[in-house]
Design a protein around this motif. Structure first.
Motif, short mmCIF file in Angstrom:
data_model
loop_
_atom_site.label_atom_id
_atom_site.label_comp_id
_atom_site.label_asym_id
_atom_site.label_seq_id
_atom_site.Cartn_x
_atom_site.Cartn_y
_atom_site.Cartn_z
N PHE A 126 31.07 2.23 87.48
CA PHE A 126 29.71 2.80 87.41
C PHE A 126 29.56 3.35 86.03
CE2 PHE A 126 30.77 3.47 92.08
CZ PHE A 126 29.78 2.35 92.38
N GLU A 127 28.68 2.95 85.21
CA GLU A 127 28.22 3.49 83.95
C GLU A 127 26.90 4.33 84.06
OE1 GLU A 127 26.75 1.67 79.75
OE2 GLU A 127 26.92 0.37 81.07
N ILE A 128 27.07 5.56 84.01
CA ILE A 128 25.86 6.38 84.03
C ILE A 128 25.20 6.47 82.90
CG2 ILE A 128 25.25 8.61 85.23
CD1 ILE A 128 26.74 6.55 87.15
N GLU A 129 23.89 6.51 82.88
CA GLU A 129 23.15 6.47 81.75
C GLU A 129 22.01 7.47 82.12
OE1 GLU A 129 24.22 5.87 79.00
OE2 GLU A 129 25.85 4.45 79.15
N ASP A 130 21.10 7.84 80.96
CA ASP A 130 20.28 9.03 80.92
C ASP A 130 18.77 8.25 81.33
OD1 ASP A 130 18.50 11.03 80.36
OD2 ASP A 130 19.00 11.17 78.31
N HIS A 131 18.25 8.79 82.49
CA HIS A 131 17.02 8.40 83.03
C HIS A 131 15.83 9.47 82.80
CE1 HIS A 131 14.07 6.04 85.09
NE2 HIS A 131 14.15 6.42 86.11
N GLY A 132 16.36 10.80 81.85
CA GLY A 132 15.60 12.02 81.81
C GLY A 132 15.80 12.99 82.51
N GLU A 133 15.18 14.05 82.55
CA GLU A 133 15.28 15.32 83.02
C GLU A 133 14.52 15.35 84.41
OE1 GLU A 133 15.05 20.26 82.64
OE2 GLU A 133 13.53 18.92 81.62
N ASN A 134 13.18 14.98 84.32
CA ASN A 134 12.47 15.01 85.48
C ASN A 134 11.63 14.01 85.76
OD1 ASN A 134 12.87 17.86 86.23
ND2 ASN A 134 11.99 18.53 84.32
N HIS A 135 11.89 12.74 85.35
CA HIS A 135 11.25 11.26 85.67
C HIS A 135 9.93 11.37 84.97
CE1 HIS A 135 9.94 7.98 88.09
NE2 HIS A 135 11.00 7.49 87.70
#
Length: 283
Positions: A126-135
């Protein structure tokens, strides 16, 4: 009498009441004291003002193909926006040892500690990346996309991206290098701002589950259509939706076809709209 309308949280457009009065009479007016972060519904903007709003783009992304008669190479990417982890998908990835790139929000990380522990324990998968703080959509003017109010300013875009990355680090996960915003839509200046923060922006080439709203069979069909070099987007945060069942079945079907699954960090990836070109100082 004159009517004032706030556009993009910055400009007060004053119009004579006689101008398009019939349309304006039925539209909710935004008081001039509305905070800059409040969304402005497109319906209240005069048509000539809407025509001058910046263009929104939904970037494409492809990975380097395997080619030479080798099995197709496909990148599975998942958005974890809010809500709970979809165990149907996560357990399939884990059991079948299928690598994937997962874009998480800070709010999702806070409510899914068991899934985060799985991510930490399986860094090879699993590579975990940034989807933002609050969508919040990474768009730096005020608008609404699929009913979600955009960030609305460069500063708000920066907060959404930066605090999402902070949450990933705080969870004990590796430094994020990619960002994908809510709705996967951006304006070009926001893309430039995010790139200057050191992130590449992850588009996609196959919409696997239609925002998790497709049925199981339709989702299976969409993901099953992926070809060599495709990047598939689906969701891993809607355990009550039928789409998750289709995603799990599609993973098994692709594996049976002999597909080579890769994470975005494993191969070269190329996106349009200047979303992936390496810049000085980037990792």
């Amino acid at each position: 009498m004159r009517i004032q309308i706030i556009i993009a949280g910055a400009v007060a457009l004053s119009l004579p009441a006689a101008v398009n009065a019939a349309q304006l009479a039925t539209a909710p007016l935004v008081p001039v004291t509305t905070p800059a972060t409040a969304p402005v519904a497109p319906s209240i903007l005069p048509s000539h003002a809407s025509a001058h709003l910046p263009k929104l783009v939904e970037p494409q992304l492809h990975i380097a193909r395997a080619g030479n008669g080798s099995p197709a190479r496909i990148a599975l990417t998942f958005d974890a926006c809010m809500g709970k982890a979809d165990e149907r998908i996560l357990s399939t990835l884990l059991r079948e040892r299928v690598p994937a790139t997962i874009f998480v929000t800070a709010r999702w990380l806070r409510t899914n500690p068991a899934a985060v522990a799985i991510f930490r324990d399986n860094p090879d998968l699993f590579e975990i990346e940034d989807h933002g703080e609050n969508h919040i959509p990474a768009v730096d003017f005020q608008t609404s996309i699929y009913g979600i109010a955009a960030a609305g300013s460069p500063e708000a875009v920066g907060r959404e991206v930066g605090r999402g990355a902070d949450a990933i680090r705080a969870a004990g996960l590796p430094e994020p290098r990619w960002f994908r915003g809510a709705t996967a839509k951006y304006d070009l200046t926001a893309i430039h701002e995010i790139r200057n923060m050191g992130f590449r922006i992850a588009g996609y080439s196959v919409n696997g589950d239609g925002g998790s709203l497709l049925g199981a069979q339709e989702t299976l069909k969409h993901i099953g259509s992926a070809k060599d070099g495709d990047v598939v987007i689906s969701h891993i945060n809607q355990p009550t939706h039928a789409a998750g069942e289709g995603v799990a079945k599609a993973i098994l079907a692709l594996k049976a076809r002999g597909v080579e699954f890769v994470r975005l960090s494993d191969v070269e990836a190329t996106g349009d709209n200047d979303t992936t070109g390496r810049q000085p100082g980037m990792f």
